[in-house]
Design a protein around this motif. Structure first.
Motif, PDB file in Angstrom:
ATOM      1  N   GLY A 168       0.782  -1.234   0.000  1.00  0.00           N
ATOM      2  CA  GLY A 168       0.000   0.000   0.000  1.00  0.00           C
ATOM      3  C   GLY A 168       0.807   1.274   0.000  1.00  0.00           C
ATOM      4  N   ALA A 169       1.995   1.247  -0.593  1.00  0.00           N
ATOM      5  CA  ALA A 169       2.854   2.429  -0.592  1.00  0.00           C
ATOM      6  C   ALA A 169       2.243   3.573  -1.393  1.00  0.00           C
ATOM      7  CB  ALA A 169       4.222   2.081  -1.163  1.00  0.00           C
ATOM      8  N   SER A 170       2.285   4.751  -0.813  1.00  0.00           N
ATOM      9  CA  SER A 170       1.920   5.973  -1.531  1.00  0.00           C
ATOM     10  C   SER A 170       3.087   6.950  -1.571  1.00  0.00           C
ATOM     11  CB  SER A 170       0.717   6.654  -0.871  1.00  0.00           C
ATOM     12  OG  SER A 170       0.995   6.967   0.485  1.00  0.00           O
ATOM     13  N   ILE A 171       4.085   6.722  -0.705  1.00  0.00           N
ATOM     14  CA  ILE A 171       5.329   7.497  -0.686  1.00  0.00           C
ATOM     15  C   ILE A 171       6.481   6.498  -0.624  1.00  0.00           C
ATOM     16  CG2 ILE A 171       6.758   9.133   0.603  1.00  0.00           C
ATOM     17  CD1 ILE A 171       4.164  10.306   1.750  1.00  0.00           C
ATOM     18  N   ILE A 172       7.356   6.518  -1.630  1.00  0.00           N
ATOM     19  CA  ILE A 172       8.459   5.557  -1.683  1.00  0.00           C
ATOM     20  C   ILE A 172       9.793   6.308  -1.743  1.00  0.00           C
ATOM     21  CG2 ILE A 172       9.490   3.615  -2.899  1.00  0.00           C
ATOM     22  CD1 ILE A 172       6.779   3.064  -4.179  1.00  0.00           C
ATOM     23  N   PHE A 173      10.663   6.036  -0.791  1.00  0.00           N
ATOM     24  CA  PHE A 173      12.035   6.522  -0.825  1.00  0.00           C
ATOM     25  C   PHE A 173      12.906   5.418  -1.425  1.00  0.00           C
ATOM     26  CE2 PHE A 173      10.082   9.059   2.448  1.00  0.00           C
ATOM     27  CZ  PHE A 173      10.705  10.293   2.375  1.00  0.00           C
ATOM     28  N   MET A 174      13.712   5.761  -2.445  1.00  0.00           N
ATOM     29  CA  MET A 174      14.614   4.790  -3.074  1.00  0.00           C
ATOM     30  C   MET A 174      16.054   5.250  -2.877  1.00  0.00           C
ATOM     31  SD  MET A 174      12.809   3.820  -6.702  1.00  0.00           S
ATOM     32  CE  MET A 174      11.137   3.172  -6.799  1.00  0.00           C
ATOM     33  N   ASP A 175      16.852   4.409  -2.207  1.00  0.00           N
ATOM     34  CA  ASP A 175      18.234   4.742  -1.894  1.00  0.00           C
ATOM     35  C   ASP A 175      19.164   4.187  -2.965  1.00  0.00           C
ATOM     36  OD1 ASP A 175      20.511   5.564  -0.494  1.00  0.00           O
ATOM     37  OD2 ASP A 175      20.617   3.683   0.614  1.00  0.00           O
ATOM     38  N   GLU A 176      19.795   5.074  -3.737  1.00  0.00           N
ATOM     39  CA  GLU A 176      20.740   4.684  -4.795  1.00  0.00           C
ATOM     40  C   GLU A 176      20.190   3.550  -5.663  1.00  0.00           C
ATOM     41  OE1 GLU A 176      23.421   6.172  -5.683  1.00  0.00           O
ATOM     42  OE2 GLU A 176      23.722   7.528  -4.007  1.00  0.00           O
ATOM     43  N   PRO A 177      19.020   3.721  -6.260  1.00  0.00           N
ATOM     44  CA  PRO A 177      18.404   2.604  -6.987  1.00  0.00           C
ATOM     45  C   PRO A 177      19.116   2.211  -8.272  1.00  0.00           C
ATOM     46  CG  PRO A 177      17.145   4.612  -7.348  1.00  0.00           C
ATOM     47  CD  PRO A 177      18.182   4.939  -6.308  1.00  0.00           C
ATOM     48  N   THR A 178      19.959   3.094  -8.828  1.00  0.00           N
ATOM     49  CA  THR A 178      20.575   2.792 -10.123  1.00  0.00           C
ATOM     50  C   THR A 178      22.063   2.484 -10.014  1.00  0.00           C
ATOM     51  OG1 THR A 178      21.088   5.121 -10.576  1.00  0.00           O
ATOM     52  CG2 THR A 178      18.923   4.316 -11.257  1.00  0.00           C
ATOM     53  N   ALA A 179      22.591   2.359  -8.801  1.00  0.00           N
ATOM     54  CA  ALA A 179      24.040   2.258  -8.606  1.00  0.00           C
ATOM     55  C   ALA A 179      24.667   1.083  -9.359  1.00  0.00           C
ATOM     56  CB  ALA A 179      24.363   2.158  -7.123  1.00  0.00           C
ATOM     57  N   SER A 180      23.953  -0.048  -9.472  1.00  0.00           N
ATOM     58  CA  SER A 180      24.540  -1.254 -10.077  1.00  0.00           C
ATOM     59  C   SER A 180      23.827  -1.677 -11.356  1.00  0.00           C
ATOM     60  CB  SER A 180      24.507  -2.413  -9.066  1.00  0.00           C
ATOM     61  OG  SER A 180      25.225  -2.080  -7.906  1.00  0.00           O
ATOM     62  N   LEU A 181      23.154  -0.725 -12.020  1.00  0.00           N
ATOM     63  CA  LEU A 181      22.376  -1.075 -13.206  1.00  0.00           C
ATOM     64  C   LEU A 181      23.074  -0.639 -14.486  1.00  0.00           C
ATOM     65  CD1 LEU A 181      18.761  -0.083 -12.083  1.00  0.00           C
ATOM     66  CD2 LEU A 181      20.025  -2.194 -11.640  1.00  0.00           C
ATOM     67  N   THR A 182      22.782  -1.341 -15.580  1.00  0.00           N
ATOM     68  CA  THR A 182      23.264  -0.913 -16.888  1.00  0.00           C
ATOM     69  C   THR A 182      22.456   0.299 -17.347  1.00  0.00           C
ATOM     70  OG1 THR A 182      21.697  -2.262 -18.151  1.00  0.00           O
ATOM     71  CG2 THR A 182      23.744  -3.328 -17.450  1.00  0.00           C
ATOM     72  N   TYR A 183      22.923   0.920 -18.430  1.00  0.00           N
ATOM     73  CA  TYR A 183      22.239   2.105 -18.953  1.00  0.00           C
ATOM     74  C   TYR A 183      20.784   1.788 -19.308  1.00  0.00           C
ATOM     75  CZ  TYR A 183      21.018   5.923 -22.108  1.00  0.00           C
ATOM     76  OH  TYR A 183      20.371   6.971 -22.724  1.00  0.00           O
ATOM     77  N   LYS A 184      20.570   0.662 -20.003  1.00  0.00           N
ATOM     78  CA  LYS A 184      19.198   0.304 -20.393  1.00  0.00           C
ATOM     79  C   LYS A 184      18.335   0.011 -19.177  1.00  0.00           C
ATOM     80  CE  LYS A 184      20.324  -1.423 -25.021  1.00  0.00           C
ATOM     81  NZ  LYS A 184      20.337  -2.591 -25.930  1.00  0.00           N
ATOM     82  N   GLU A 185      18.928  -0.635 -18.167  1.00  0.00           N
ATOM     83  CA  GLU A 185      18.182  -0.929 -16.949  1.00  0.00           C
ATOM     84  C   GLU A 185      17.835   0.350 -16.197  1.00  0.00           C
ATOM     85  OE1 GLU A 185      20.057  -5.367 -15.993  1.00  0.00           O
ATOM     86  OE2 GLU A 185      20.959  -3.556 -15.147  1.00  0.00           O
ATOM     87  N   VAL A 186      18.760   1.299 -16.213  1.00  0.00           N
ATOM     88  CA  VAL A 186      18.495   2.597 -15.576  1.00  0.00           C
ATOM     89  C   VAL A 186      17.319   3.280 -16.257  1.00  0.00           C
ATOM     90  CG1 VAL A 186      19.375   4.939 -15.254  1.00  0.00           C
ATOM     91  CG2 VAL A 186      20.824   2.977 -14.706  1.00  0.00           C
ATOM     92  N   GLN A 187      17.345   3.305 -17.593  1.00  0.00           N
ATOM     93  CA  GLN A 187      16.257   3.947 -18.325  1.00  0.00           C
ATOM     94  C   GLN A 187      14.920   3.265 -18.044  1.00  0.00           C
ATOM     95  OE1 GLN A 187      16.729   6.900 -19.974  1.00  0.00           O
ATOM     96  NE2 GLN A 187      18.727   6.620 -19.009  1.00  0.00           N
ATOM     97  N   SER A 188      14.944   1.946 -17.925  1.00  0.00           N
ATOM     98  CA  SER A 188      13.720   1.206 -17.605  1.00  0.00           C
ATOM     99  C   SER A 188      13.210   1.561 -16.220  1.00  0.00           C
ATOM    100  CB  SER A 188      13.992  -0.300 -17.699  1.00  0.00           C
ATOM    101  OG  SER A 188      12.857  -1.038 -17.319  1.00  0.00           O
TER     102      SER A 188
END
Length: 502
Positions: A168-188
């Protein structure tokens, strides 16, 4: 200037007069934070500026100093507990994701249902139904029957997102969500955050990758030394301006222009390793910073492992100062004065529960022995003190565990342990991952200084800005092969990024 305050009906949460004191240290000082419904916002600042503390206060983990006000719509609270935060839809996805790798995607997504309620048997069929429902609702691509340990980091991110949405999240904090992702994964992932925002969910990104912040966020809230610098629209904001707001310093964003190049130090001729890289040839000179870049999976780290003796190439040759280089292990590489700083600081770069002293000295322990083979504490302390001073590392007590340091200072200690071996060739694999913009600048100042003193350096990174500003030459890898060579000083950062992501 920050935008005018929106009407209360448009606000998901507003926190005022947020302060926090730990011992004698005032970590947050009268901070204000405001998040709108359906907004993607960035919470920015250097390591240690108070970002995590603010999140933990809003999430109910830390109790703030008296005087704080939390506003939800027309309701104002003076305190908030973890249960209260969850009941109001506040969730945090930390960088480690906190998933259960041996369980299925479906079991991870519905896990909270079985924690929050009295014990009851788990219906796997119902778990599959519920997980498929949330996956389809947000248009994601996940197999609910797959084990989490078999998924890529990007798909694990999606599992973590589905879990908080199911809760039931309505407010989500994401900590460094793209640190280990490829460029395409980041864009996704960025596309998914936009989708969530379109459905009225508010997202707060904590990220050191400023280009991504400016691409997806509507506003950015900047903290510095525990105080609010301001909240700004990202329209018209530049990376240089945001860096200045975060650090209080004007950071020079220009390419490295070093015309000096010494004798060849390391030569690779047709180096290949089956399934990893093929026909890699280049010459690294004294005083040169050579960039190896490309998307994750292009073969960058695999080449570094071969040069450092961690793996053996299946064909090709390596030479150091003109002599054949045959490495059976990384110990052979160290004896040949080659050093490698791993991208995995937490698990391979440092021993987190060991002291700063021991982490600094671990690569040269035999040289710090007293007669009869006992280590000399005095020599260890002297070595550590020397590198702490030279690398301008902020350390209150070198006997503390290295985990007590910020990311930037941990990276300096990881670098110190290899500089203690006095290498001729230094391989740096994503040396600023998880490090804030101010600490990055300091680390690259050190790297450039080492090159100016004659050290031959290989810098691995998938961030175009890092390669553009800090290398003399860059080799762009694609599918395990060298696709092209670029001189950063002869091109723009945008052009370099386009080649990397092609």
């Amino acid at each position: 200037m920050s935008r005018e305050k929106p009407p209360m009906s448009d606000i998901a949460i507003r926190a005022r007069h947020v302060s926090k004191v730990f011992g004698q240290s005032r970590v947050l000082d009268e901070v204000e934070f405001e998040l709108r419904r359906g907004e993607v916002m960035c919470l920015a600042g250097e390591n240690g500026c108070g970002k995590s503390t603010l999140i933990k206060i809003i999430n109910g983990v830390y109790k703030p100093e008296p005087g704080v006000e939390f506003t939800f719509g027309d309701e104002t609270l003076t305190t908030i507990s973890p249960l209260e935060a969850r009941s109001r839809g506040i969730h945090v996805i930390w960088q480690d994701l906190a998933l259960f790798p041996h369980l299925s995607v479906a079991e991870n997504i519905v896990f909270d249902d079985y924690v929050a309620k009295p014990w009851r048997p788990i219906s796997y069929k119902e778990a599959l139904r519920q997980s498929r429902e949330i996956i389809q609702q947000f248009g994601l691509t996940l197999d609910p029957t797959a084990r989490v340990e078999d998924l890529s980091i990007a798909h694990r991110q999606l599992v973590a997102i589905c879990r908080v949405l199911r809760a039931g999240a309505s407010i989500i904090f994401m900590d460094e969500p793209t640190a280990s992702l490829t460029y395409k994964e980041v864009q996704s992932l960025l596309a998914i955050t936009r989708t969530l925002a379109d459905k009225g969910i508010s997202i707060v990104l904590v990220s050191h990758r400023l280009a991504e912040v400016l691409e997806v966020c509507q506003r950015v809230t900047v903290l510095r030394n525990g105080q609010l610098v301001g909240t700004y629209p990202t329209v018209g904001m530049t990376q240089a301006r945001l860096s200045t707001l975060m650090t209080g310093m004007e950071l020079e964003l220009t390419p490295r222009t070093n015309a000096w190049k010494g004798a060849p130090m390391l030569e690779l001729d047709g180096l290949s390793r089956d399934g990893e890289f093929e026909d890699i040839s280049f010459t690294l000179h004294r005083g040169e910073i050579l960039g190896l870049t490309g998307l994750l999976g292009a073969g960058r780290t695999e080449i570094a492992h071969a040069i450092f003796g961690m793996t053996r190439p299946t064909s090709g040759e390596m030479r150091k100062e003109g002599k054949p280089l045959k490495l059976r292990s990384n110990r052979d590489a160290v004896r040949q004065k080659i050093a490698y700083l791993s991208e995995d600081r937490l698990h391979l770069g440092l021993v987190q529960n060991q002291s700063i002293n021991m982490n600094s000295a671990v690569t040269v322990l035999p040289s710090l022995e007293r007669p009869r083979g006992f280590l000399s504490p005095g020599r260890i302390k002297a070595l550590t003190a020397r590198w702490i001073e030279q690398l301008k590392t902020k350390v209150s007590d070198a006997e503390l565990a290295v985990s007590s340091l910020s990311g930037g200072n941990q990276q300096r200690i990881a670098l110190a342990k290899w500089l203690a071996t006095e290498p001729d060739v230094l391989i740096l694999d994503c040396p600023t991952i998880g490090v804030d913009v101010g600490a990055k600048a300091g680390i690259f100042d050190i790297i450039r200084s080492l090159a100016d003193q004659g050290m031959a350096i290989i810098l691995i990174s998938d961030e175009a800005g890092e390669i553009w500003m800090n290398t003399d030459r860059a080799l762009v890898l694609r599918d395990g092969r060298i696709a092209t060579e670029i001189i950063p000083a002869d091109t723009t950062e945008e052009a370099l990024e386009a080649v990397i992501n092609a």
